[in-house]
Scaffold this motif. Structure first.
Motif, mmCIF file in Angstrom:
data_model
loop_
_atom_site.group_PDB
_atom_site.id
_atom_site.type_symbol
_atom_site.label_atom_id
_atom_site.label_comp_id
_atom_site.label_asym_id
_atom_site.label_seq_id
_atom_site.Cartn_x
_atom_site.Cartn_y
_atom_site.Cartn_z
ATOM 1 N N LYS A 1 0.829 -1.208 0.000
ATOM 2 C CA LYS A 1 0.000 0.000 0.000
ATOM 3 C C LYS A 1 0.863 1.258 0.000
ATOM 4 O O LYS A 1 0.607 2.188 -0.751
ATOM 5 N N LYS A 2 1.878 1.291 0.828
ATOM 6 C CA LYS A 2 2.728 2.478 0.915
ATOM 7 C C LYS A 2 3.413 2.760 -0.416
ATOM 8 O O LYS A 2 3.577 3.910 -0.807
ATOM 9 N N GLN B 1 0.474 3.922 -3.179
ATOM 10 C CA GLN B 1 -0.485 4.972 -2.873
ATOM 11 C C GLN B 1 0.175 6.340 -2.953
ATOM 12 O O GLN B 1 1.346 6.505 -2.618
ATOM 13 N N TYR C 1 -4.731 5.352 -4.944
ATOM 14 C CA TYR C 1 -3.761 4.443 -5.559
ATOM 15 C C TYR C 1 -3.214 5.029 -6.854
ATOM 16 O O TYR C 1 -3.883 5.808 -7.526
ATOM 17 N N ARG D 1 -4.917 -0.722 -6.908
ATOM 18 C CA ARG D 1 -6.088 -0.740 -6.025
ATOM 19 C C ARG D 1 -6.715 -2.133 -6.012
ATOM 20 O O ARG D 1 -7.070 -2.660 -4.963
ATOM 21 N N ALA E 1 -4.540 -4.511 -3.919
ATOM 22 C CA ALA E 1 -4.675 -4.219 -2.490
ATOM 23 C C ALA E 1 -6.028 -4.667 -1.954
ATOM 24 O O ALA E 1 -6.109 -5.279 -0.886
ATOM 25 N N ASP E 2 -7.091 -4.394 -2.699
ATOM 26 C CA ASP E 2 -8.430 -4.804 -2.264
ATOM 27 C C ASP E 2 -8.561 -6.323 -2.211
ATOM 28 O O ASP E 2 -9.136 -6.881 -1.273
ATOM 29 N N GLU F 1 -6.650 -7.680 0.822
ATOM 30 C CA GLU F 1 -7.422 -7.475 2.057
ATOM 31 C C GLU F 1 -8.568 -8.480 2.167
ATOM 32 O O GLU F 1 -8.843 -9.001 3.245
#
Length: 72
Positions: A2-3, A6, A12, A18, A21-22, A25
């Motif tokens: 993420k870091k 983003q 993003y 994105r 990452a989604d 998660e």
């Protein structure tokens, strides 16, 4: 991840970042639900060790690559 992917405002850098990452998660939450079903309590993403998080991330990346190749 993420870091790295983003912008300072939290958005993003692109749609694919994105999506990864989604999806990551989502898989982490699914794993936590599995562990809760097995009787563990008070679980959070930090509960998972780095090895398990890395396995989930690799799984997500492979799924993403397959989606990209399939769309070509």
């Amino acid at each position: 991840m993420k870091k790295t992917h983003q912008k300072p405002d939290g958005s993003y850098v692109d749609q694919r970042a994105r999506l990864v990452a989604d999806t990551y998660e989502k898989h982490v939450q699914e794993r936590l639900c599995q562990l809760e079903s097995a009787g563990e309590e008070n679980l959070r993403a930090e509960t998972l060790d780095n090895h398990e998080k890395n396995e989930i991330y690799i799984k997500v990346i492979i799924l993403n690559i397959r989606l990209v190749l399939h769309s070509l």
